[in-house]
Design an enzyme around this catalytic site. Structure first.
Site, short mmCIF file in Angstrom:
data_model
loop_
_atom_site.label_atom_id
_atom_site.label_comp_id
_atom_site.label_asym_id
_atom_site.label_seq_id
_atom_site.Cartn_x
_atom_site.Cartn_y
_atom_site.Cartn_z
CG ASP A 1 -0.21 -0.07 2.53
OD1 ASP A 1 1.04 -0.08 2.50
OD2 ASP A 1 -0.86 -0.09 3.58
CD GLN B 1 5.42 28.40 2.32
OE1 GLN B 1 5.70 28.39 1.14
NE2 GLN B 1 4.60 29.32 2.84
CE LYS C 1 14.78 33.82 -7.80
NZ LYS C 1 15.21 32.44 -7.55
CB THR D 1 16.29 30.62 -10.89
OG1 THR D 1 15.13 30.60 -10.05
CG2 THR D 1 17.22 31.73 -10.46
C1 R5P Z 1 15.76 30.56 -4.46
O1 R5P Z 1 15.78 31.36 -3.58
C2 R5P Z 1 16.88 29.63 -4.70
O2 R5P Z 1 18.12 30.21 -4.42
C3 R5P Z 1 16.89 29.12 -6.13
O3 R5P Z 1 17.19 30.20 -7.00
C4 R5P Z 1 15.56 28.53 -6.53
O4 R5P Z 1 15.10 27.67 -5.53
C5 R5P Z 1 15.68 27.78 -7.83
O5 R5P Z 1 14.44 27.25 -8.17
P1 R5P Z 1 14.07 27.02 -9.69
O6 R5P Z 1 15.12 26.16 -10.30
O7 R5P Z 1 12.73 26.31 -9.64
O8 R5P Z 1 13.96 28.35 -10.34
#
Ligand code: R5P
Length: 285
Positions: A35, A95, A189, A223
């Site tokens: 399961d 989070q 970013k 990113t």
């Molecule tokens: C964010 O604060 C981290 O430093 C990374 O830039 C991020 O977690 C990368 O996530 P993803 O590849 O989904 O853009």
């Protein structure tokens, strides 16, 4: 450290760590019931011993977390004197606050589950100090990006530029560049959603150079993909990260965007894990 228990997410790292710490390597049986429930078994004499459980919380995070909890309780039941959790990639750390009203504070729940089972947590490049602040046990954080920067030097880079794709990683990437004797720059970013980011366009001196985009985590690759859009005329684009989650078709997308080489540590064990964290971590054991 007397013994290291290898969780199923970190078999190679655990083996390397046991070797350099001259500790006994224990490989538990980890199986599934039909399961989906997880079953673990470990037959070992741990009474009065200092024991480390090595388990990254890489995808599938929930399964790896549950396995870790079962292993930690088992090690306690086998009467270990001190329990260390080596969790190179700490899932849920992003989070670390309620970005919107009503959200769960996920990393606090993980911190509560782990803190009450261990004496100490050793983790690598945690997403934030805030994430670590929820732990009530002793904590040690290993910073791996500068080490990775130095290791990148062995790969024959020409006129390298180390690029941080956001301000969050800028300081660490700058340090990595310093270690490697490379130039450094960074981008700004903005995260629009868990899968969407926007990077402010900027003129970068990338023409004819080896550009290494460095980040702590690569998850969807969004990113890095955005950062690639700011790179013009580079000789080669490489990507280097500590925690390479590479979810879905992220690697394919990175390749299409011109990324020639992907290098990550063995925090998350994948075919891109070319640099082991074992020397860094074992120095703390
Ligand atoms: C964010 O604060 C981290 O430093 C990374 O830039 C991020 O977690 C990368 O996530 P993803 O590849 O989904 O853009």
């Amino acid at each position: 450290m007397h013994a290291l228990v290898a969780g199923s997410a970190s078999p190679s790292l655990a083996k390397r760590l046991a070797k350099s710490a001259q500790a006994e390597l224990l490989r538990p049986i980890v199986q599934r019931f039909p399961d989906g429930e997880i079953y673990v078994r470990l037959q070992a004499d741990l009474e009065g011993k200092e024991v480390a459980v090595v388990q990254s919380l890489s995808p599938p995070q929930n399964d790896h977390l549950m396995e870790l909890l079962l292993l930690l309780d088992l090690v306690r039941d086998l009467k270990a004197k001190k329990i260390l959790a080596i969790v190179p990639y700490l899932a849920y750390a992003r989070q670390d606050r309620r970005f919107q009203e009503g959200e769960a504070l996920s990393v606090k729940s993980v911190a509560d589950l782990l803190s009450r089972r261990i004496h100490k947590l050793l983790t690598v490049d945690a997403h934030s100090q805030l994430a670590l602040s929820y732990f009530s046990c002793e904590i040690e954080e290993v910073r791996a990006l500068p080490y990775l920067g130095k290791k990148m030097l062995d790969l024959n880079l020409r006129d390298p530029l180390f690029l941080a794709p956001d301000e969050g990683s800028a300081k660490r990437v700058e340090e990595a560049a310093r270690e490697a004797g490379a130039d450094f720059d960074f981008l700004e970013k903005e995260r629009i959603s868990p899968t969407e980011v926007r990077i402010k366009p900027r003129e970068l001196k990338t023409s004819g150079r080896d550009v290494v985009i460095m980040d702590d985590i690569i998850s969807t690759g969004g990113t890095v993909l955005e950062a690639c859009k700011c790179i013009r005329g580079a000789r080669r684009i490489w990507v280097c990260c500590v925690h390479g989650l590479f979810v879905g078709d992220s690697v394919e997308k990175l390749r299409k965007a011109g990324v020639e080489r992907i290098v990550s540590s063995d925090s998350v064990e994948t075919s891109y894990s070319q640099i082991s964290l074992a020397p860094l971590i074992s120095a703390r054991l």
